[in-house]
Design a protein around this motif. Structure first.
Motif, PDB file in Angstrom:
ATOM      1  N   ALA A   1       0.844  -1.197   0.000  1.00 10.58           N
ATOM      2  CA  ALA A   1       0.000   0.000   0.000  1.00 10.58           C
ATOM      3  C   ALA A   1       0.877   1.245   0.000  1.00 10.58           C
ATOM      4  N   LEU A   2       2.071   1.120   0.613  1.00  8.01           N
ATOM      5  CA  LEU A   2       3.035   2.216   0.688  1.00  8.01           C
ATOM      6  C   LEU A   2       4.444   1.657   0.563  1.00  8.01           C
ATOM      7  N   LEU A   3       5.381   2.531   0.239  1.00  9.69           N
ATOM      8  CA  LEU A   3       6.794   2.166   0.158  1.00  9.69           C
ATOM      9  C   LEU A   3       7.618   3.089   1.046  1.00  9.69           C
ATOM     10  N   ILE A   4       8.638   2.518   1.679  1.00  8.55           N
ATOM     11  CA  ILE A   4       9.589   3.316   2.448  1.00  8.55           C
ATOM     12  C   ILE A   4      10.942   3.199   1.755  1.00  8.55           C
ATOM     13  N   GLU A   5      11.468   4.311   1.293  1.00  8.17           N
ATOM     14  CA  GLU A   5      12.769   4.282   0.615  1.00  8.17           C
ATOM     15  C   GLU A   5      13.878   4.170   1.651  1.00  8.17           C
ATOM     16  N   LYS A   6      14.786   3.232   1.415  1.00  8.24           N
ATOM     17  CA  LYS A   6      15.858   2.997   2.373  1.00  8.24           C
ATOM     18  C   LYS A   6      17.105   2.541   1.631  1.00  8.24           C
ATOM     19  N   GLY A   7      18.116   3.414   1.612  1.00 13.51           N
ATOM     20  CA  GLY A   7      19.385   3.061   0.976  1.00 13.51           C
ATOM     21  C   GLY A   7      19.256   2.732  -0.491  1.00 13.51           C
ATOM     22  N   GLY A   8      18.403   3.434  -1.203  1.00 12.77           N
ATOM     23  CA  GLY A   8      18.231   3.169  -2.623  1.00 12.77           C
ATOM     24  C   GLY A   8      17.320   2.002  -2.927  1.00 12.77           C
ATOM     25  N   ARG A   9      16.805   1.346  -1.906  1.00 15.03           N
ATOM     26  CA  ARG A   9      15.867   0.245  -2.092  1.00 15.03           C
ATOM     27  C   ARG A   9      14.517   0.638  -1.468  1.00 15.03           C
ATOM     28  N   PHE A  10      13.526  -0.247  -1.586  1.00 15.45           N
ATOM     29  CA  PHE A  10      12.183   0.114  -1.155  1.00 15.45           C
ATOM     30  C   PHE A  10      11.594  -0.994  -0.275  1.00 15.45           C
ATOM     31  N   VAL A  11      11.159  -0.574   0.915  1.00 16.65           N
ATOM     32  CA  VAL A  11      10.503  -1.497   1.841  1.00 16.65           C
ATOM     33  C   VAL A  11       9.000  -1.425   1.581  1.00 16.65           C
ATOM     34  N   GLU A  12       8.391  -2.575   1.316  1.00 14.52           N
ATOM     35  CA  GLU A  12       6.958  -2.620   1.023  1.00 14.52           C
ATOM     36  C   GLU A  12       6.156  -2.747   2.323  1.00 14.52           C
ATOM     37  N   VAL A  13       5.095  -1.941   2.417  1.00 17.26           N
ATOM     38  CA  VAL A  13       4.211  -1.930   3.587  1.00 17.26           C
ATOM     39  C   VAL A  13       2.802  -2.261   3.111  1.00 17.26           C
ATOM     40  N   ASP A  14       2.150  -3.254   3.732  1.00 16.79           N
ATOM     41  CA  ASP A  14       0.819  -3.641   3.264  1.00 16.79           C
ATOM     42  C   ASP A  14      -0.281  -2.853   3.979  1.00 16.79           C
ATOM     43  N   VAL A  15      -1.530  -3.193   3.711  1.00 17.11           N
ATOM     44  CA  VAL A  15      -2.666  -2.438   4.246  1.00 17.11           C
ATOM     45  C   VAL A  15      -2.805  -2.585   5.760  1.00 17.11           C
ATOM     46  N   LYS A  16      -2.114  -3.560   6.348  1.00 11.48           N
ATOM     47  CA  LYS A  16      -2.128  -3.722   7.804  1.00 11.48           C
ATOM     48  C   LYS A  16      -0.973  -2.996   8.471  1.00 11.48           C
TER      49      LYS A  16
ATOM     50  N   ARG B   1       2.700   3.228  14.907  1.00 11.64           N
ATOM     51  CA  ARG B   1       1.289   3.630  14.857  1.00 11.64           C
ATOM     52  C   ARG B   1       1.078   4.679  13.756  1.00 11.64           C
ATOM     53  N   LEU B   2       1.992   5.618  13.631  1.00 17.60           N
ATOM     54  CA  LEU B   2       1.850   6.652  12.604  1.00 17.60           C
ATOM     55  C   LEU B   2       1.929   6.049  11.204  1.00 17.60           C
ATOM     56  N   ARG B   3       2.730   5.007  11.053  1.00 18.00           N
ATOM     57  CA  ARG B   3       2.806   4.330   9.757  1.00 18.00           C
ATOM     58  C   ARG B   3       1.458   3.674   9.434  1.00 18.00           C
ATOM     59  N   ARG B   4       0.836   3.072  10.421  1.00 15.35           N
ATOM     60  CA  ARG B   4      -0.487   2.468  10.195  1.00 15.35           C
ATOM     61  C   ARG B   4      -1.532   3.532   9.866  1.00 15.35           C
ATOM     62  N   GLU B   5      -1.396   4.703  10.499  1.00 11.70           N
ATOM     63  CA  GLU B   5      -2.338   5.797  10.192  1.00 11.70           C
ATOM     64  C   GLU B   5      -2.194   6.238   8.742  1.00 11.70           C
ATOM     65  N   ALA B   6      -0.975   6.292   8.249  1.00 12.43           N
ATOM     66  CA  ALA B   6      -0.754   6.657   6.845  1.00 12.43           C
ATOM     67  C   ALA B   6      -1.393   5.634   5.908  1.00 12.43           C
ATOM     68  N   VAL B   7      -1.298   4.369   6.279  1.00 16.10           N
ATOM     69  CA  VAL B   7      -1.926   3.321   5.462  1.00 16.10           C
ATOM     70  C   VAL B   7      -3.438   3.514   5.430  1.00 16.10           C
ATOM     71  N   LYS B   8      -4.035   3.867   6.564  1.00 14.77           N
ATOM     72  CA  LYS B   8      -5.484   4.106   6.595  1.00 14.77           C
ATOM     73  C   LYS B   8      -5.872   5.215   5.633  1.00 14.77           C
ATOM     74  N   VAL B   9      -5.062   6.259   5.599  1.00 12.19           N
ATOM     75  CA  VAL B   9      -5.349   7.377   4.693  1.00 12.19           C
ATOM     76  C   VAL B   9      -5.354   6.886   3.247  1.00 12.19           C
ATOM     77  N   VAL B  10      -4.354   6.110   2.881  1.00 11.20           N
ATOM     78  CA  VAL B  10      -4.245   5.617   1.506  1.00 11.20           C
ATOM     79  C   VAL B  10      -5.450   4.753   1.136  1.00 11.20           C
TER      80      VAL B  10
END
Length: 263
Positions: free
Chosen positions: A128-143, A181-190
């Motif tokens: 649902a979201l990506l976190i950029e880290k060191g030129g790579r991307f961490v995937e974050v799901d709807v949970k 918790r703030l990361r989960r809140e961002a997912v809710k927005v998306v």
């Protein structure tokens, strides 16, 4: 009037019933013993067929539902040995292994297809979201679960920018809710975004619980506020964009009083 013979006959026929001869109960006992023995033999036979015979053994393991993962990865991580009794496959243990070894898997159904096959029906997590880290991307799901790191950003998935404000009241908010918790809140927005806006969202910036901003294509921004009242905010944003299509900045942090500006 009854005579003496009648009275004598009544005396001889009254009283408790006589017990049946022992011989009459023997056939029933033999029948019961034979039934018990037959059930024992049948039970032992069924047990042997399920666990000891070569007829119901695991010969094939297949995996379905994969998109990013490969079927062979799933089969290997499942750890189901071929040749073992089909009935002995522990579905819960297989699912636990798969989710531990392959975090991209959200759920899996382990299905026995008699007489020789196990099918693993996999449901993968989607970002649902990506976190950029060191030129790579961490995937974050709807949970809000960070489940994989990839070299290339999946198309259409917005970046999450955690630009946390550690001063004043925002610092208190950060102490109360924390980054997870703030990361989960961002997912809710998306997940609450209107379809058209979701496709145009480039990034979600989080400064505090009450300060979440969307960065859209074309340099447009949306002040969303907190994740609360997401559906009302989505409706307000949708209406605002239709009413003022050339606006560059939108504010739906108070959905009952949305605002827009050209600069």
């Amino acid at each position: 009037m009854a005579g003496p013979k009648t009275a004598e006959r009544r005396r001889t026929t009254s009283g408790p019933p006589r017990p049946r001869p022992r011989r009459a109960r023997l056939p029933r006992l033999r029948t019961l013993l034979l039934a018990v023995a037959l059930l024992a033999v049948l039970g032992g036979g069924v047990t042997w067929v399920l666990y000891g015979s070569p007829w119901l053994r695991v010969e094939r393991v297949t995996a379905t539902g994969t998109a990013v993962l490969r079927p062979d990865q799933v089969r290997e991580a499942a750890g189901i040995g071929r040749g073992g009794p089909l009935i002995s496959v522990d579905s819960a243990a297989v699912e636990e292994r798969l989710r531990r070894k392959l975090p991209r898997i959200d759920s899996v159904d382990v299905i026995r297809s008699w007489p020789h096959e196990i099918t693993l029906e996999v449901t993968e997590r989607t970002p649902a979201l990506l976190i950029e880290k060191g030129g790579r991307f961490v995937e974050v799901d709807v949970k809000g679960v960070r489940f994989a790191t990839v070299d290339k950003a999946p198309k259409g998935t917005p970046l999450l920018r955690m630009e946390l404000d550690r001063s004043g009241g925002a610092a208190a908010s950060l102490r109360r809710f924390g980054p997870d918790r703030l990361r989960r809140e961002a997912v809710k927005v998306v997940t609450d975004l209107p379809g058209a806006v979701s496709g145009d969202t480039v990034a979600v910036k989080v400064r505090s619980y009450d300060s979440i901003t969307l960065e859209l294509t074309g340099g447009r921004t949306v002040a969303w506020g907190s994740s609360e009242n997401g559906r009302l905010k989505a409706e307000a944003l949708n209406g605002l964009m239709k009413a003022v299509p050339k606006a560059r900045h939108f504010d739906v942090s108070v959905p009952t009083a949305p605002a827009s500006s050209a600069s």
